[in-house]
Scaffold this motif. Structure first.
Motif, PDB file in Angstrom:
ATOM      1  N   GLN A 207      25.075  36.937  45.121  1.00 13.53           N
ATOM      2  CA  GLN A 207      25.191  37.634  43.597  1.00 13.53           C
ATOM      3  C   GLN A 207      24.984  38.967  43.497  1.00 13.53           C
ATOM      4  O   GLN A 207      23.804  39.615  43.522  1.00 13.53           O
ATOM      5  CB  GLN A 207      24.308  36.669  42.715  1.00 13.53           C
ATOM      6  N   ARG A 208      26.040  39.728  43.666  1.00 12.42           N
ATOM      7  CA  ARG A 208      25.994  41.074  44.158  1.00 12.42           C
ATOM      8  C   ARG A 208      26.689  41.941  43.160  1.00 12.42           C
ATOM      9  O   ARG A 208      27.977  41.574  42.917  1.00 12.42           O
ATOM     10  CB  ARG A 208      26.300  41.498  45.664  1.00 12.42           C
ATOM     11  N   LEU A 209      26.399  42.865  42.452  1.00 12.13           N
ATOM     12  CA  LEU A 209      27.090  44.049  41.524  1.00 12.13           C
ATOM     13  C   LEU A 209      27.564  44.997  42.549  1.00 12.13           C
ATOM     14  O   LEU A 209      26.526  45.851  43.010  1.00 12.13           O
ATOM     15  CB  LEU A 209      26.186  44.365  40.534  1.00 12.13           C
ATOM     16  N   LEU A 210      28.654  45.594  42.629  1.00 14.53           N
ATOM     17  CA  LEU A 210      29.073  46.530  43.343  1.00 14.53           C
ATOM     18  C   LEU A 210      29.529  47.663  42.361  1.00 14.53           C
ATOM     19  O   LEU A 210      30.295  47.652  41.648  1.00 14.53           O
ATOM     20  CB  LEU A 210      30.337  46.059  44.011  1.00 14.53           C
TER      21      LEU A 210
ATOM     22  N   VAL B  63      34.107  34.767  45.070  1.00 13.58           N
ATOM     23  CA  VAL B  63      34.700  35.227  43.611  1.00 13.58           C
ATOM     24  C   VAL B  63      34.437  36.770  43.468  1.00 13.58           C
ATOM     25  O   VAL B  63      33.196  37.129  43.673  1.00 13.58           O
ATOM     26  CB  VAL B  63      33.846  34.313  42.517  1.00 13.58           C
ATOM     27  N   LEU B  64      35.624  37.265  43.156  1.00  9.05           N
ATOM     28  CA  LEU B  64      35.378  38.750  43.127  1.00  9.05           C
ATOM     29  C   LEU B  64      35.847  38.999  41.361  1.00  9.05           C
ATOM     30  O   LEU B  64      36.808  38.595  40.774  1.00  9.05           O
ATOM     31  CB  LEU B  64      36.414  39.689  43.857  1.00  9.05           C
ATOM     32  N   VAL B  65      34.799  39.630  40.963  1.00 16.03           N
ATOM     33  CA  VAL B  65      35.079  39.814  39.249  1.00 16.03           C
ATOM     34  C   VAL B  65      35.129  41.498  39.092  1.00 16.03           C
ATOM     35  O   VAL B  65      34.304  41.966  39.264  1.00 16.03           O
ATOM     36  CB  VAL B  65      33.888  39.248  38.427  1.00 16.03           C
ATOM     37  N   ASP B  66      36.391  41.877  38.685  1.00 18.43           N
ATOM     38  CA  ASP B  66      36.440  43.349  38.472  1.00 18.43           C
ATOM     39  C   ASP B  66      36.183  43.822  37.143  1.00 18.43           C
ATOM     40  O   ASP B  66      36.346  42.730  36.335  1.00 18.43           O
ATOM     41  CB  ASP B  66      37.902  43.854  38.726  1.00 18.43           C
TER      42      ASP B  66
ATOM     43  N   GLY C  72      29.712  20.724  46.814  1.00 19.75           N
ATOM     44  CA  GLY C  72      28.723  21.087  46.291  1.00 19.75           C
ATOM     45  C   GLY C  72      28.096  22.453  46.766  1.00 19.75           C
ATOM     46  O   GLY C  72      27.021  22.721  46.478  1.00 19.75           O
ATOM     47  N   LEU C  73      29.071  23.183  47.290  1.00 14.32           N
ATOM     48  CA  LEU C  73      28.572  24.680  47.515  1.00 14.32           C
ATOM     49  C   LEU C  73      29.328  25.368  46.286  1.00 14.32           C
ATOM     50  O   LEU C  73      30.197  25.536  45.794  1.00 14.32           O
ATOM     51  CB  LEU C  73      29.438  24.990  48.823  1.00 14.32           C
ATOM     52  N   VAL C  74      28.172  26.447  46.375  1.00 13.08           N
ATOM     53  CA  VAL C  74      28.787  27.666  45.239  1.00 13.08           C
ATOM     54  C   VAL C  74      29.106  28.831  45.967  1.00 13.08           C
ATOM     55  O   VAL C  74      28.539  29.373  46.861  1.00 13.08           O
ATOM     56  CB  VAL C  74      27.159  28.106  44.625  1.00 13.08           C
ATOM     57  N   PRO C  75      30.304  29.295  45.466  1.00 12.96           N
ATOM     58  CA  PRO C  75      30.992  30.251  46.193  1.00 12.96           C
ATOM     59  C   PRO C  75      30.110  31.578  45.950  1.00 12.96           C
ATOM     60  O   PRO C  75      29.386  31.861  44.896  1.00 12.96           O
ATOM     61  CB  PRO C  75      32.336  30.860  45.564  1.00 12.96           C
ATOM     62  N   HIS C  76      30.444  32.515  46.942  1.00  8.80           N
ATOM     63  CA  HIS C  76      29.538  33.880  46.646  1.00  8.80           C
ATOM     64  C   HIS C  76      30.225  34.672  45.786  1.00  8.80           C
ATOM     65  O   HIS C  76      31.558  34.402  45.328  1.00  8.80           O
ATOM     66  CB  HIS C  76      29.665  34.580  48.017  1.00  8.80           C
ATOM     67  N   GLN C  77      29.512  35.503  44.973  1.00 10.68           N
ATOM     68  CA  GLN C  77      30.292  36.346  43.989  1.00 10.68           C
ATOM     69  C   GLN C  77      29.930  37.732  44.201  1.00 10.68           C
ATOM     70  O   GLN C  77      28.814  38.045  44.439  1.00 10.68           O
ATOM     71  CB  GLN C  77      29.524  35.735  42.629  1.00 10.68           C
ATOM     72  N   LEU C  78      31.195  38.676  43.983  1.00 11.24           N
ATOM     73  CA  LEU C  78      30.864  40.042  43.730  1.00 11.24           C
ATOM     74  C   LEU C  78      31.444  40.574  42.722  1.00 11.24           C
ATOM     75  O   LEU C  78      32.530  40.117  42.413  1.00 11.24           O
ATOM     76  CB  LEU C  78      31.758  40.557  45.335  1.00 11.24           C
ATOM     77  N   MET C  79      30.622  41.154  41.773  1.00 11.41           N
ATOM     78  CA  MET C  79      31.017  41.637  40.872  1.00 11.41           C
ATOM     79  C   MET C  79      31.207  43.243  40.909  1.00 11.41           C
ATOM     80  O   MET C  79      30.230  43.793  41.630  1.00 11.41           O
ATOM     81  CB  MET C  79      30.123  41.489  39.565  1.00 11.41           C
TER      82      MET C  79
END
Ligand code: ADP
Ligand code: MG
Length: 705
Positions: free
Chosen positions: A301-304, A404-407, A427-434
């Motif tokens: 769960q990372r904010l870029l 998942v990429l969220v701009d 049952g897996l949660v995708p990685h998320q990059l915001m």
């Protein structure tokens, strides 16, 4: 006052949820309840923790003579009405004189009711509080706060709290609601005695009580400055809750499974090779940070963060490449069609030649096209799906979503991001990059988002020329138009941003259309285009494309161009009524220029006279183009609550502590949180539960995402 109980967490923790405000029945009480709810005051504890912003001193009565001598100060006096008359010169007003043994004073009311005239009849005893002024006819108070009293009516023995209030909520109603809640609430101290003693913290109940009802001899400065020990205790509690929820959310995330994206393979290397430029050192660093997270078996769960133009898109594309190389899909969501489409074009152009299948999904597609895109996501045929909110609809499923990429993530609600993250399989949660170009100072990001890693691109690609910014008075508009003309003749392209009119979208549209027409008329030899939020996406795209190809010289735009638009040849920007925009918005807008080789200019047209805050903003814009510095100053001007907005943080988490001045309390809270969570005694867990319930109520879940 009931005695303060010492820590009895088992009792407090046993409760399933925060206790709602005691049952109210009458319609009047119902409206009050809903008004309180608007302020976020739903439970008794919410009310109790709604602390005053200042106080009024009604604890003493000053002889009228003394009040008059003090002049210019707020005083409370008491006397008998000796005169009550309505005059009409210069306008209708009610003049009432009251006298005590020492002197008399006039009370002047410019607005009044007939009932007040009667209420203040001669011979009545009145207590009045207000600022004493010396007018032409002697000492007076204009519109004092007053009440009719009997002789010897008791005075309050503590300062009177003044609370932050909402529309239609009087102080009287708030004070009563809070006083009632204080009687009902569970005062158990959630901070263990040992901790309190070690840190010399005040006890919970006396601290909170003092803040609501300070004794007259309290150090009022310390109250206002929030340095009083009672405030320290409240701030500590608030920060402890924050640290606890942060750590718990981190632990919870680490227990979830995520697809391990372990392959940085052929696609990644071919992509890097095909890029027309080299990654900056900062980009390479964050790519590495992200790549490492993606290999883990729990969801990233990372904010870029990176300033406008710092090159976040390539970084996102590289993360997607790692997902695809590892046999998973990636999804990229952007807040507007323009932006999503731009990503789609750019990334498709980069990746499709390398054999990646990119699908495009937005709300404006025809039903059939939408279905086709959705089918590609579901069957796994598409490796990468790019789109808008349409991506999060129930009907959209993914075969194997890994990332998942969220701009421009601050444009999305928490719920929207969560929905996309829930589209994993097995049952897996995708990685998320915001991604965000609204740089949030690191400390703030860490403390406002319960659980978030942060990567920062702190360097712009080479070869950019700095943007020169000037503030220009609106009445020099003609010169500005002249300048636009000259620039266009040199082959440069221009953005002309229309004023923001927050109150009315219709008016904003009107203004944009007017501006477009006048500019088109004054620049007959140029092609002027218009793009605004009410246009259909396809229409917008036509204009944006023409602008990208250089066929439109001047693009008149509303704030729809605020995010992400990338046309390197545009090097002049005019922002009309710049004083109406916030700092980060101005910075975002300005970021549309300065993307190519040409020296860029941003002209901020303003309407004088400028208010203090607007002046500060425009000055900041002239002085710096560094997004982080701008964010820091914005924070200074606006304060963290407003800076982030309720939408972003669920509800602003910190109401009392100040991250800059209270750093020492943050550190204490962090240590105590680590200690409580590190202990495996059941009591510690109960303490944590009770404390979080008190401070966050039901909001904790929300803050995890
Ligand atoms: P933002 O961070 O604002 O989203 P973009 O990803 O849109 O920025 O990048 C801005 C521009 O810079 C794009 O035209 C992009 O292709 C270009 N760019 C990105 N990285 C580099 C680099 N390392 N060197 C040169 N140009 C780059
Ligand atoms: Mg971008």
């Amino acid at each position: 006052m009931p005695a303060t109980k010492d820590t009895a967490p088992a009792r407090a923790a046993g409760k399933p949820a925060a206790k709602p405000v005691a049952k109210q029945t009458t319609p009047v009480q119902k409206t009050i309840e809903s008004k309180l709810a608007k302020l976020g005051l739903r439970t008794d504890m919410d009310l109790v923790l709604h602390l005053p912003m200042r106080y009024e001193d009604e604890t003493e009565i000053v002889p009228i003579r003394e009040a008059c001598l003090r002049g210019g100060h707020v005083s409370q006096v008491e006397g008998i009405v000796t005169k009550n008359e309505i005059t009409y010169k210069p306008r209708k007003q009610l003049l009432v004189s009251i006298a005590d043994e020492t002197s008399d004073i006039q009370l002047r009311f410019m607005n009044f009711y007939g009932s007040q005239v009667k209420q203040l009849a001669e011979g009545t005893r009145v207590r009045a509080r207000g600022e004493v002024r010396h007018g032409f006819f002697g000492a007076e108070m204009v519109h004092p706060v007053y009440k009719v009293v009997n002789e010897g009516a008791p005075l309050p023995n503590s300062l009177t709290p003044v609370y932050p209030a909402g529309e239609g909520l009087s102080q009287t109603v708030l004070r009563r609601a809070i006083a009632d809640a204080m009687k009902r609430v569970d005062w158990t101290d959630t901070v263990p005695r040992a901790v309190r003693e070690q840190l010399s913290l005040a006890e919970f109940q006396p601290a909170v009580r003092l803040l609501h009802y300070p004794p007259p001899d309290v150090d009022e400065n310390a109250l206002i400055e929030k340095t009083h020990p009672a405030w320290t205790r409240v701030k500590f509690d608030e920060l402890l809750a924050q640290q606890l929820s942060l750590k718990r959310a981190q632990n919870a995330r680490r227990e979830k499974g995520a697809p391990q994206l372990t392959t940085v393979g052929t696609l990644s290397s071919a992509f890097l090779e095909a890029l027309p430029f080299k990654l900056t050192r900062a980009q390479a660093r964050v790519v590495e940070e992200i790549s490492k997270d993606l290999r883990e078996g729990y969801p990233m769960q990372r904010l870029l963060q990176g300033d406008v133009g710092s090159g976040k898109t390539v970084v996102a594309a590289l993360a997607a490449a790692q997902a695809i190389d590892s046999g998973y899909q990636a999804a990229l969501m952007a807040p507007t069609e323009i932006l999503a489409e731009q990503h789609f074009r750019k990334i498709a152009a980069w990746m499709e030649p390398l054999g990646v299948k990119v699908a495009w999904l937005t709300g404006s597609l025809k039903k059939k096209e939408k279905q086709a895109a959705s089918d590609m996501a579901e069957s796994g045929e598409a490796n990468l799906v790019i789109g808008t909110h349409a991506l999060i609809q129930d009907t959209v499923q993914f075969a194997k979503l890994g990332l998942v990429l969220v701009d421009e993530q601050h444009r999305f609600g928490v719920g929207q991001r969560l929905t996309l993250r829930n589209k994993g399989s097995d049952g897996l949660v995708p990685h998320q990059l915001m991604m965000s170009a609204t740089p949030i100072p690191r400390t703030l990001a860490m403390t406002y988002y319960a659980d978030l890693e942060v990567s920062v691109i702190d360097e712009l690609p080479p070869g950019r020329t700095p943007i020169v910014t000037r503030a220009i008075d609106q009445n020099r508009r003609d010169e500005v138009i002249e300048r636009v003309h000259a620039a266009a003749l040199e082959g440069r392209q221009v953005y002309w941003v229309c004023p923001l009119i927050e109150e009315s979208e219709a008016l904003q549209l009107q203004t944009a259309t007017d501006t477009f027409e006048t500019l088109a008329a004054s620049l007959p030899d140029l092609v002027v285009g218009l793009v605004h939020g009410r246009m259909k996406p396809a229409e917008k795209q036509v204009i944006m494309d023409a602008f990208s190809r250089g066929e439109v010289h001047v693009l008149v735009a509303t704030t729809v161009i605020e995010v992400g638009v990338d046309v390197p040849n545009a090097s002049l920007m005019v922002i009309e009524h710049a004083e109406r925009f916030g700092l980060s918005q101005l910075h975002q807008l300005r970021g549309r220029v300065g993307r190519g080789q040409a020296a860029s200019v941003c002209l901020l047209l303003y309407q004088s006279p400028l208010g203090q805050v607007a002046k500060q903003r425009l000055m900041t814009m002239r002085e710096t183009t560094d997004g982080f510095e701008i964010a820091r100053r914005d924070l200074e001007i606006r304060g963290p609550g407003e800076f982030l907005g309720a939408r972003q943080s669920g509800e602003a988490m910190l109401r009392f502590a100040n991250l800059e001045t209270d750093q020492w309390i943050v550190e204490q809270a962090r240590d105590v949180a680590a200690w409580l969570l590190g202990s495996d005694r059941a009591e510690a867990e109960a303490v944590v539960d009770a404390h979080l319930l008190r401070w966050l109520g039901g909001r904790e879940e929300f803050l995890k995402v």
